[in-house]
Design an enzyme around this catalytic site. Structure first.
Site, PDB file in Angstrom:
ATOM      1  N   ASP A  58       2.661  -7.458   0.776  1.00  0.00           N
ATOM      2  CA  ASP A  58       2.453  -7.876   2.137  1.00  0.00           C
ATOM      3  C   ASP A  58       3.797  -7.971   2.846  1.00  0.00           C
ATOM      4  OD1 ASP A  58       1.020  -8.773   4.278  1.00  0.00           O
ATOM      5  OD2 ASP A  58       1.398 -10.858   3.783  1.00  0.00           O
ATOM      6  N   ASP A 379      -6.633 -12.552   3.735  1.00  0.00           N
ATOM      7  CA  ASP A 379      -6.539 -11.342   4.551  1.00  0.00           C
ATOM      8  C   ASP A 379      -7.904 -10.958   5.106  1.00  0.00           C
ATOM      9  OD1 ASP A 379      -4.008 -11.383   3.744  1.00  0.00           O
ATOM     10  OD2 ASP A 379      -4.012  -9.477   2.664  1.00  0.00           O
TER      11      ASP A 379
HETATM   12  P1  ADP Z   1       0.090  -3.621   7.238  1.00  0.00           P
HETATM   13  O1  ADP Z   1       0.891  -4.798   6.751  1.00  0.00           O
HETATM   14  O2  ADP Z   1       0.765  -2.973   8.398  1.00  0.00           O
HETATM   15  O3  ADP Z   1      -1.338  -3.943   7.470  1.00  0.00           O
HETATM   16  P2  ADP Z   1      -0.830  -2.142   4.944  1.00  0.00           P
HETATM   17  O4  ADP Z   1      -0.036  -1.993   3.693  1.00  0.00           O
HETATM   18  O5  ADP Z   1      -1.999  -3.035   4.923  1.00  0.00           O
HETATM   19  O6  ADP Z   1       0.176  -2.551   6.079  1.00  0.00           O
HETATM   20  O7  ADP Z   1      -1.286  -0.685   5.384  1.00  0.00           O
HETATM   21  C1  ADP Z   1      -2.072  -0.459   6.502  1.00  0.00           C
HETATM   22  C2  ADP Z   1      -2.156   1.007   6.805  1.00  0.00           C
HETATM   23  O8  ADP Z   1      -2.763   1.720   5.723  1.00  0.00           O
HETATM   24  C3  ADP Z   1      -3.011   1.276   8.012  1.00  0.00           C
HETATM   25  O9  ADP Z   1      -2.343   2.170   8.872  1.00  0.00           O
HETATM   26  C4  ADP Z   1      -4.273   1.904   7.440  1.00  0.00           C
HETATM   27  O10 ADP Z   1      -4.889   2.802   8.332  1.00  0.00           O
HETATM   28  C5  ADP Z   1      -3.720   2.612   6.242  1.00  0.00           C
HETATM   29  N1  ADP Z   1      -4.737   2.926   5.224  1.00  0.00           N
HETATM   30  C6  ADP Z   1      -5.638   2.093   4.631  1.00  0.00           C
HETATM   31  N2  ADP Z   1      -6.396   2.772   3.738  1.00  0.00           N
HETATM   32  C7  ADP Z   1      -5.981   4.066   3.759  1.00  0.00           C
HETATM   33  C8  ADP Z   1      -6.355   5.266   3.067  1.00  0.00           C
HETATM   34  N3  ADP Z   1      -7.304   5.276   2.169  1.00  0.00           N
HETATM   35  N4  ADP Z   1      -5.671   6.395   3.353  1.00  0.00           N
HETATM   36  C9  ADP Z   1      -4.680   6.385   4.263  1.00  0.00           C
HETATM   37  N5  ADP Z   1      -4.285   5.311   4.935  1.00  0.00           N
HETATM   38  C10 ADP Z   1      -4.914   4.158   4.709  1.00  0.00           C
END
Ligand code: ADP
Ligand code: MG
Length: 523
Positions: A58, A379
């Site tokens: 995170d 979350d």
């Molecule tokens: P943040 O702290 O910004 O929420 P995360 O590590 O949770 O970061 O990543 C969020 C990003 O990952 C978003 O842009 C989301 O669209 C993308 N995401 C989630 N699942 C997938 C997937 N299966 N393939 C590609 N991107 C994904």
């Protein structure tokens, strides 16, 4: 005193030099967390001063735990913390976007564009994004909501865990949400129990407290009862050690006792008068009044923690009073039911208040497992609350950012001034999300970005993005990779805000020694 004298012990950097250092600081900061973005993001092992460890991916947790000294880096962390507070997700994206906006700004500054022009262009681009983002969204339904929670939890645990957590978080928020009102997440209590499996986790309507009524002859269940919450006791005052009672006449002690008894009786009378059926006290309830309370059919609980009283007060719409005698009809709350329930082999008190309330009981084999599940819930509850307030969802996997960048490029063409370049740079910055997602998934960032752009153009659809599980460019809504609009919008706004405020700094005065710029990542 002249400026020179005032700044005697100060290191000063001005103009381009200041901006360059500030941009470097922001880039270094995002370099520290970019590898955590997305489902294929890696975890970071954090170790605090006492040697305690925490594994997390995170962004905001990493940044808030790290002891960052650089003031500009702190401003970017501030944007991420704000994102965490407002939207509960998208914290890593915010930092990556802000640093990319600054990186692109720097390139424009080198070409001779003034930071004020860039700021103006960024504002224009931001406004365009806020206007356009709604058109890119789809309205959520329960199936899409669940997929959005699972997307938000990607990279946070195994599939079964995500499935269970999203299901339960949706149920819990549904119980406490009230039409047209902001979801009050504090009405959701989370209890953890070790010793069983995650699959046995559950949501219970009402607040669950690890409490037994003070006498088993009291009613097991009360329906539609009036509730009184007391931040005190119904008991005799105990003598404190340094209290002296000078007995001069025989019978003084007796009359003192009688007076105390009378006070207890008048408290019971007051309860009767208010029609109270359920009472909870933070302190004790005298054994002497137990039988009277039983006779009156009152359910009573003692030694209830203040935090639980606060929750009960919200859930039952009751005001906590300091003592029974000062209670009025207005202070009394209402519960739909107040009952006894055995959970995990222990007796619990379940209160379903008029104002709503829900309890998530997290079960897991060990403390570590329960801890992981708890963080997932945090979350998930954030994302679900977002969706209950605003049901619009956006295609994930970078699709929305690419779509916005395409739109901004077209918009830039219509601007005759130098701001055109800033709008373009802003659009380019939004594309960083796809590049980093691809990079973390072991794919080529540029090729992946180009593939998404060309697919969106060819299909004339804004929904194509990168699915990191299949490694393909896909229609994101169909693939179930979606995220709440509020989170994406806030990430973009927060990043814009941070980058503009950093762009406006042209003079940095260090009171002491230069803290130094964190090492530049090799990106
Ligand atoms: P943040 O702290 O910004 O929420 P995360 O590590 O949770 O970061 O990543 C969020 C990003 O990952 C978003 O842009 C989301 O669209 C993308 N995401 C989630 N699942 C997938 C997937 N299966 N393939 C590609 N991107 C994904
Ligand atoms: Mg996230």
């Amino acid at each position: 005193m002249s400026e020179k004298e005032i700044l005697q012990n100060t290191t000063r950097s001005t103009g381009r030099d200041a901006l360059k250092k500030n941009v470097q600081a922001a880039i270094a900061l995002s370099g520290a967390i970019r590898s955590t973005l997305g489902p294929k993001g890696l975890d970071k092992l954090l170790i605090d001063d006492d040697g305690r460890t925490l594994v997390t991916n995170d962004g905001v947790t990493v940044l808030e735990t790290a002891k960052v000294e650089h003031p500009v880096a702190k401003m970017v962390i501030g944007a991420s913390s704000l994102q965490d507070k407002i939207a509960k997700d998208g914290t890593t994206s915010t930092v990556i976007l802000a640093s990319e906006m600054l990186r692109n700004s720097w390139e424009l500054v080198v070409q001779g564009i003034h930071p004020a022009v860039i700021s103006r262009g960024f504002r224009m681009a931001e406004q365009k994004v806020v206007e356009a983002i709604d058109n890119l969204s789809v309205s959520g339904n329960s199936d899409l909501f669940k997929k959005a929670v699972i997307s938000a939890l990607s990279g946070k645990g195994h599939d079964l865990l995500k499935e269970i957590v999203s299901e339960l978080a949706l149920t819990a928020v549904e119980i406490v949400s009230q039409e047209g009102e902001k979801v009050d997440r504090s009405k959701i209590k989370v209890i953890s129990q070790t010793g069983s499996s995650i699959g046995e986790s559950e949501v219970i309507q009402g607040l669950v407290l690890a409490k037994k009524r003070i006498d088993i002859s009291m009613p097991k269940q009360i329906k539609d009862g009036s509730v009184l919450l007391v931040d005190g006791a119904i008991e005799r005052r105990s003598f404190s050690s340094d209290m002296k009672l000078n007995v001069t006449t025989p019978g003084v002690i007796e009359s003192f006792r009688n007076k105390e008894r009378e006070m207890l009786i008048s408290q019971i009378e007051k309860l009767k008068e208010l029609g109270v059926k359920v009472i909870a006290c933070k302190e004790g309830i005298d054994d002497e009044v137990k039988s009277t309370l039983v006779k009156l059919g009152i359910q009573a609980f003692r030694r209830v923690a203040k935090s639980d009283l606060d929750l009960l007060s919200k859930s039952c719409n009751a005001t906590i009073v300091n003592d029974v005698m000062s209670a009025t009809k207005e202070n009394v709350g209402k519960c739909l039911s107040s009952s006894n329930k055995t959970l995990g082999g222990l007796e619990h008190w379940v209160v379903d208040g008029e104002g709503g309330g829900a309890t998530i009981i997290i079960r897991g084999s060990t403390i570590d497992v329960v801890g992981e599940v708890e963080r997932c819930f945090e979350d998930a509850l954030g994302v679900v609350s977002q969706m209950f307030e605003d049901d619009r969802l956006l295609p994930g996997g970078g699709a929305t950012y690419v779509a916005l960048a395409r739109l901004l490029r077209r918009y830039a063409e219509s601007i005759p001034d130098r701001e055109q370049l800033a709008v373009e740079a802003y659009g380019d910055a939004l594309e960083v999300i796809v590049r980093v997602l691809a990079e973390n998934g072991g794919m080529d960032p540029i090729e992946s970005l180009l593939a998404v752009v060309s697919k969106q153009t060819k299909e004339d659809s804004n929904r194509f993005g990168l699915n990191l599980y299949s490694g393909q460019v896909e229609e994101m809504v169909d693939s179930g990779i979606i995220e709440p609009l509020g989170i994406v919008r806030q990430a973009i706004i927060g990043a814009t805000e941070a980058s503009i405020s950093i762009l406006r700094i042209d003079d940095v005065l260090w009171a002491k020694q230069d803290v130094g710029i964190p090492e530049l990542p090799n990106s």
